[in-house]
Design an enzyme around this catalytic site. Structure first.
Site, PDB file in Angstrom:
ATOM      1  N   THR A  86      -7.243 -56.934  13.642  1.00  0.00           N
ATOM      2  CA  THR A  86      -6.642 -58.193  14.097  1.00  0.00           C
ATOM      3  C   THR A  86      -7.639 -59.018  14.903  1.00  0.00           C
ATOM      4  O   THR A  86      -7.459 -60.220  15.042  1.00  0.00           O
ATOM      5  CB  THR A  86      -5.416 -57.920  14.988  1.00  0.00           C
ATOM      6  OG1 THR A  86      -5.782 -56.898  15.915  1.00  0.00           O
ATOM      7  CG2 THR A  86      -4.226 -57.466  14.183  1.00  0.00           C
ATOM      8  N   GLU A 128      -5.047 -53.312  14.869  1.00  0.00           N
ATOM      9  CA  GLU A 128      -6.259 -52.948  14.105  1.00  0.00           C
ATOM     10  C   GLU A 128      -6.554 -54.018  13.060  1.00  0.00           C
ATOM     11  O   GLU A 128      -5.637 -54.499  12.383  1.00  0.00           O
ATOM     12  CB  GLU A 128      -6.021 -51.588  13.433  1.00  0.00           C
ATOM     13  CG  GLU A 128      -7.243 -50.724  13.336  1.00  0.00           C
ATOM     14  CD  GLU A 128      -7.800 -50.289  14.687  1.00  0.00           C
ATOM     15  OE1 GLU A 128      -8.648 -51.021  15.235  1.00  0.00           O
ATOM     16  OE2 GLU A 128      -7.401 -49.229  15.186  1.00  0.00           O
ATOM     17  N   ASP A 185     -14.698 -53.964  20.159  1.00  0.00           N
ATOM     18  CA  ASP A 185     -15.423 -52.771  20.607  1.00  0.00           C
ATOM     19  C   ASP A 185     -16.333 -53.070  21.797  1.00  0.00           C
ATOM     20  O   ASP A 185     -16.336 -52.346  22.799  1.00  0.00           O
ATOM     21  CB  ASP A 185     -16.256 -52.186  19.457  1.00  0.00           C
ATOM     22  CG  ASP A 185     -15.415 -51.878  18.238  1.00  0.00           C
ATOM     23  OD1 ASP A 185     -14.175 -51.922  18.341  1.00  0.00           O
ATOM     24  OD2 ASP A 185     -16.001 -51.593  17.177  1.00  0.00           O
TER      25      ASP A 185
HETATM   26  C1  GLA Z   1     -14.371 -52.049  13.984  1.00  0.00           C
HETATM   27  C2  GLA Z   1     -14.878 -53.412  14.487  1.00  0.00           C
HETATM   28  C3  GLA Z   1     -13.850 -54.075  15.403  1.00  0.00           C
HETATM   29  C4  GLA Z   1     -12.469 -54.102  14.768  1.00  0.00           C
HETATM   30  C5  GLA Z   1     -12.095 -52.733  14.194  1.00  0.00           C
HETATM   31  C6  GLA Z   1     -10.816 -52.787  13.410  1.00  0.00           C
HETATM   32  O1  GLA Z   1     -14.273 -51.152  15.041  1.00  0.00           O
HETATM   33  O2  GLA Z   1     -16.093 -53.266  15.178  1.00  0.00           O
HETATM   34  O3  GLA Z   1     -14.278 -55.373  15.746  1.00  0.00           O
HETATM   35  O4  GLA Z   1     -12.382 -55.110  13.803  1.00  0.00           O
HETATM   36  O5  GLA Z   1     -13.105 -52.204  13.362  1.00  0.00           O
HETATM   37  O6  GLA Z   1      -9.754 -53.113  14.221  1.00  0.00           O
END
Ligand code: GLA
Length: 369
Positions: free
Chosen positions: A19, A17, A155
């Site tokens: 990262t 997370e 995501d």
């Molecule tokens: C959100 C962002 C991702 C990621 C997470 C944390 O979901 O969209 O890119 O950085 O937070 O891991």
């Protein structure tokens, strides 16, 4: 082809997370809840965007007139369309009708699901031939430019590349990825939703990114070759950044360096079918996110605490950007209803709030339906 219906899912992330934007590793998977879009070519140059769930439509009179809208839901779509306009020429306008069963603000990437559905769908309908990785970057850019969140790639990548019953180990530096079969045997993945949608989440997210960049600047003074926290060891951190002079920058970097390491070790656990060791790492991640990265909130901490005390939960942590949303839990299959009830009661007692939960199934990424 005149019309197409596509679907792009939300995601979970097992570990790794905060990262992705630090060139580290993530371990996400696409889930059953998704955004579904029907896109239909028009005879003219107009664009009609409809959010079925909100019963709202935005009409844009020409492809030349794409700009940020007051309707926030529409910006996720416009942001993606703008990316296409930079690369391709649309022969006609189009209508998009969108519906989603992803809860908003629960940390399941409801916005990435919309962006991925639109990117995937427009590319299919107009046969632009853009590859999935490029579409992933276009969806991410939409979030940067039209939602103002400087998100990493996880995501949109998970929504685009998800594979049924598999998690994806993504190296966010090289963008190489491997699918791992998710073999949970006697366990299930359950999400507990705090119901908290923190208003500061996106600005705090951007602040975390800046703090990591600040850390890199400080480390570069001694180690000019360093590009990201991926290249930094704890020893280098301790040499370069004083815990006393820069406490938050130090803590943010420490968490990220440990999490990058932990995610690789967790992937090994998964390969060796050692779920117990994997679950312990999830608890450690939560500790880091809460105490060092400071993106948790009391409700998330209460849920992870309740999970820690329950021997049937072998791993739990907050998931996604933080400040609210869900925890992800690996829970023993037998008596699952009782275990969920138990945690729900504790949550209600301590916060006065109702606890919603989701049983996760891991599904395919963006697809035509
Ligand atoms: C959100 C962002 C991702 C990621 C997470 C944390 O979901 O969209 O890119 O950085 O937070 O891991």
């Amino acid at each position: 082809m005149q019309s197409i219906t596509v679907k792009a899912p939300g995601r979970i992330n097992l570990i790794g997370e905060h990262t992705d934007y630090n060139n580290g590793f993530v371990l996400p998977a696409a889930i059953q809840m998704a955004a579904t879009a029907t896109i239909t070519k028009r005879a003219d140059d107009e664009i009609h965007l409809t959010a079925i769930d909100l019963d709202d439509t935005l009409i844009i009179d020409s492809l030349a007139n794409l700009r940020v809208s007051e309707k926030q839901w529409a910006n996720y779509m416009i942001g993606v369309i703008v990316q296409f306009v930079k690369k391709q020429k649309f022969p006609t306008g189009f209508d998009i009708s969108l519906t989603s069963n992803l809860p908003i603000g629960a940390g399941l990437s409801s916005s990435a699901a919309i962006e991925s559905a639109i990117a995937f769908g427009l590319n299919e309908l107009f046969a632009f031939g853009i590859d999935k990785m490029e579409l992933t970057y276009m969806a991410q850019k939409a979030e940067h430019d039209f939602a103002g969140v400087q998100c990493g790639i996880m995501d949109q990548f998970a929504s685009m590349f998800g594979k049924k019953d598999h998690v994806i180990l993504l190296d966010c530096q090289s963008m190489e990825y491997q699918y791992f079969p998710l073999n949970l045997k006697a366990y299930q993945i359950i999400l507990f939703d705090t119901g908290i949608k923190h208003a500061l989440a996106s600005s705090e997210y951007n602040t975390r990114r800046k703090e990591c960049e600040h850390g890199i600047q400080l480390i570069k003074e001694k180690h000019p070759k360093v590009i990201s926290l991926r290249d930094v060891t704890l020893q280098m951190l301790n040499e370069c950044i004083s815990e006393h002079n820069h406490p938050s920058v130090y803590n943010r970097c420490k968490y990220v360096i440990e999490e990058i390491e932990r995610t690789q070790a967790a992937a090994q656990d998964l390969k060796q079918d050692n779920l117990k060791s994997f679950g312990e790492k999830m608890f450690n991640t939560h500790q880091g996110l809460s105490k060092l990265y400071e993106v948790s909130c009391p409700e998330l901490d209460i849920l992870v605490e309740a999970a820690l005390e329950n021997e049937n939960v072998i791993g739990a942590r907050m998931m996604g950007g933080g400040f609210g949303g869900c925890t992800i839990n690996i829970i023993r299959d037998d008596n699952i209803a009782e275990i969920i009830n138990n945690i729900r009661n504790q949550y209600q007692l301590k916060t006065g709030k109702e606890l919603v939960h989701y049983i996760v199934s891991v599904e395919q990424g963006a697809q035509v339906i």
